[in-house]
Write a protein that holds these residues in place. Structure first.
Motif, PDB file in Angstrom:
ATOM      1  N   SER A 177     141.914 -27.391  97.719  1.00  0.00           N
ATOM      2  CA  SER A 177     142.335 -26.012  97.468  1.00  0.00           C
ATOM      3  C   SER A 177     141.231 -25.042  97.839  1.00  0.00           C
ATOM      4  O   SER A 177     140.042 -25.375  97.813  1.00  0.00           O
ATOM      5  CB  SER A 177     142.702 -25.834  95.996  1.00  0.00           C
ATOM      6  OG  SER A 177     143.787 -26.658  95.639  1.00  0.00           O
ATOM      7  N   GLU A 234     142.053 -20.381  94.717  1.00  0.00           N
ATOM      8  CA  GLU A 234     142.947 -21.206  93.914  1.00  0.00           C
ATOM      9  C   GLU A 234     142.200 -21.859  92.760  1.00  0.00           C
ATOM     10  O   GLU A 234     142.688 -21.911  91.632  1.00  0.00           O
ATOM     11  CB  GLU A 234     143.574 -22.298  94.781  1.00  0.00           C
ATOM     12  CG  GLU A 234     144.814 -21.899  95.545  1.00  0.00           C
ATOM     13  CD  GLU A 234     145.443 -23.104  96.227  1.00  0.00           C
ATOM     14  OE1 GLU A 234     146.312 -23.744  95.609  1.00  0.00           O
ATOM     15  OE2 GLU A 234     145.026 -23.412  97.360  1.00  0.00           O
ATOM     16  N   ILE A 235     141.013 -22.376  93.060  1.00  0.00           N
ATOM     17  CA  ILE A 235     140.221 -23.046  92.030  1.00  0.00           C
ATOM     18  C   ILE A 235     139.827 -22.058  90.942  1.00  0.00           C
ATOM     19  O   ILE A 235     139.959 -22.339  89.747  1.00  0.00           O
ATOM     20  CB  ILE A 235     138.955 -23.670  92.641  1.00  0.00           C
ATOM     21  CG1 ILE A 235     139.329 -24.800  93.611  1.00  0.00           C
ATOM     22  CG2 ILE A 235     138.049 -24.212  91.547  1.00  0.00           C
ATOM     23  CD1 ILE A 235     140.023 -25.979  92.958  1.00  0.00           C
ATOM     24  N   GLU A 241     141.260 -19.286  90.112  1.00  0.00           N
ATOM     25  CA  GLU A 241     142.447 -18.872  89.366  1.00  0.00           C
ATOM     26  C   GLU A 241     142.873 -19.951  88.379  1.00  0.00           C
ATOM     27  O   GLU A 241     143.256 -19.656  87.233  1.00  0.00           O
ATOM     28  CB  GLU A 241     143.594 -18.578  90.339  1.00  0.00           C
ATOM     29  CG  GLU A 241     144.858 -18.075  89.662  1.00  0.00           C
ATOM     30  CD  GLU A 241     145.965 -17.753  90.654  1.00  0.00           C
ATOM     31  OE1 GLU A 241     147.081 -17.424  90.218  1.00  0.00           O
ATOM     32  OE2 GLU A 241     145.704 -17.831  91.881  1.00  0.00           O
ATOM     33  N   ALA A 242     142.794 -21.210  88.806  1.00  0.00           N
ATOM     34  CA  ALA A 242     143.185 -22.309  87.922  1.00  0.00           C
ATOM     35  C   ALA A 242     142.248 -22.420  86.724  1.00  0.00           C
ATOM     36  O   ALA A 242     142.686 -22.584  85.586  1.00  0.00           O
ATOM     37  CB  ALA A 242     143.193 -23.619  88.709  1.00  0.00           C
ATOM     38  N   TYR A 270     143.943 -21.829  83.082  1.00  0.00           N
ATOM     39  CA  TYR A 270     144.295 -22.993  82.276  1.00  0.00           C
ATOM     40  C   TYR A 270     143.190 -23.308  81.270  1.00  0.00           C
ATOM     41  O   TYR A 270     142.051 -23.541  81.640  1.00  0.00           O
ATOM     42  CB  TYR A 270     144.531 -24.220  83.163  1.00  0.00           C
ATOM     43  CG  TYR A 270     145.704 -24.062  84.108  1.00  0.00           C
ATOM     44  CD1 TYR A 270     147.012 -24.069  83.634  1.00  0.00           C
ATOM     45  CD2 TYR A 270     145.501 -23.902  85.476  1.00  0.00           C
ATOM     46  CE1 TYR A 270     148.090 -23.911  84.494  1.00  0.00           C
ATOM     47  CE2 TYR A 270     146.567 -23.743  86.352  1.00  0.00           C
ATOM     48  CZ  TYR A 270     147.864 -23.753  85.852  1.00  0.00           C
ATOM     49  OH  TYR A 270     148.919 -23.598  86.710  1.00  0.00           O
TER      50      TYR A 270
END
Length: 273
Positions: A254, A258-259, A261-262, A266
């Motif tokens: 990714s 993306e990383i 945001e994750a 989470y």
């Protein structure tokens, strides 16, 4: 341990082992994670999906009849992964769960949760680091450990990691440092002491457009020696070894966005046996 003796994540390289001796904390990072020796090996942390992908790929292989499976293959018993149902904790000390059961299950839960806490970004900031160390360790070892860690996490070391002198990410970047337990087991138990092993996967690095230290994952096993102190399990010493490491899957890596945001989207979990 000095910053130059860091780990490949939580696991280190090869059979590198780091110990917090009982009564003598030495130069270690309190708990599973310790300062890294290089940009890739410097932080470490999570990759649970690898096992999932491998399992799915295996399950989707065509042309095989389940009856053809080797008679010598072992199927883990239900107890290997199933929770016991006993409430794992009754409170928190800051962000760290507390109040673990005074039994083998409680020792496993404590070891798993302590691995997560000590693999967090808090370890790179002086105030949060001290609070964390005091929350999970036997008071007999905390003063010396805090002092040694403050020396290890120097401004020079943090700069080499890509962080500010305060242990935070530069503007525009997200610092990632997470540990995820995959399983735990108690190898020795006396009622007042326990030796618990926690198999982990972790991720660590800087996510962002201009990052030169991308987030990478690793696998490692942490062995914690625990003691029943003040009505809870506390760490006295620990060792860390590399692996077991599964075969890497075919996932597309990714992007930094993306990383980041994750990681920001989470949250983590409280782990129980």
């Amino acid at each position: 341990m000095s910053p130059g003796d860091e780990h490949d994540g939580y696991g280190g390289s090869g059979q590198t082992r780091t110990r917090l001796p009982e009564g003598n904390t030495g130069d270690v990072r309190g708990g599973p994670r310790r300062p890294a020796r290089g940009s890739r090996s410097l932080l470490m942390a999570v990759g649970v999906v690898v096992l999932l992908v491998a399992a799915i790929a295996f399950a989707n292989r065509g042309g095989e009849d389940p009856a053809d499976a080797s008679p010598t293959s072992r199927t883990p018993g239900k107890s290997a992964t199933a929770a016991t149902g006993t409430r794992p904790v009754t409170g928190h000390d800051g962000t760290v769960p507390t109040g673990f059961a005074h039994d083998e299950q409680g020792a496993q839960s404590a070891a798993a949760n302590y691995a997560v806490a000590l693999g967090s970004t808090d370890m790179f900031q002086k105030g949060p680091r001290e609070a964390l160390i005091r929350a999970v360790h036997d008071p007999a070892v905390t003063d010396a450990l805090v002092k040694n860690l403050d020396a290890s996490y120097s401004a020079a070391f943090l700069a080499a990691v890509g962080l500010t002198p305060e242990g935070t990410a530069p503007s525009g970047l997200t610092f990632v440092s997470r540990t995820v337990p995959v399983g735990a087991a108690v190898k020795d138990y006396t009622g007042t002491t326990a030796t618990a092993e926690v198999w982990c996967t972790g991720l660590v690095g800087l996510a962002g457009k201009d990052s030169t230290k991308p987030v990478t994952s690793s696998w490692f096993t942490i062995t914690q020696k625990l003691k029943w102190v003040g009505n809870d399990w506390k760490i006295v010493s620990w060792d860390q070894t590399e692996g077991p490491t599964p075969v890497n899957g075919d996932n597309r890596a990714s992007g930094a966005g993306e990383i980041a945001e994750a990681v920001e989207g989470y949250g983590g979990f409280t782990y129980a046996r």
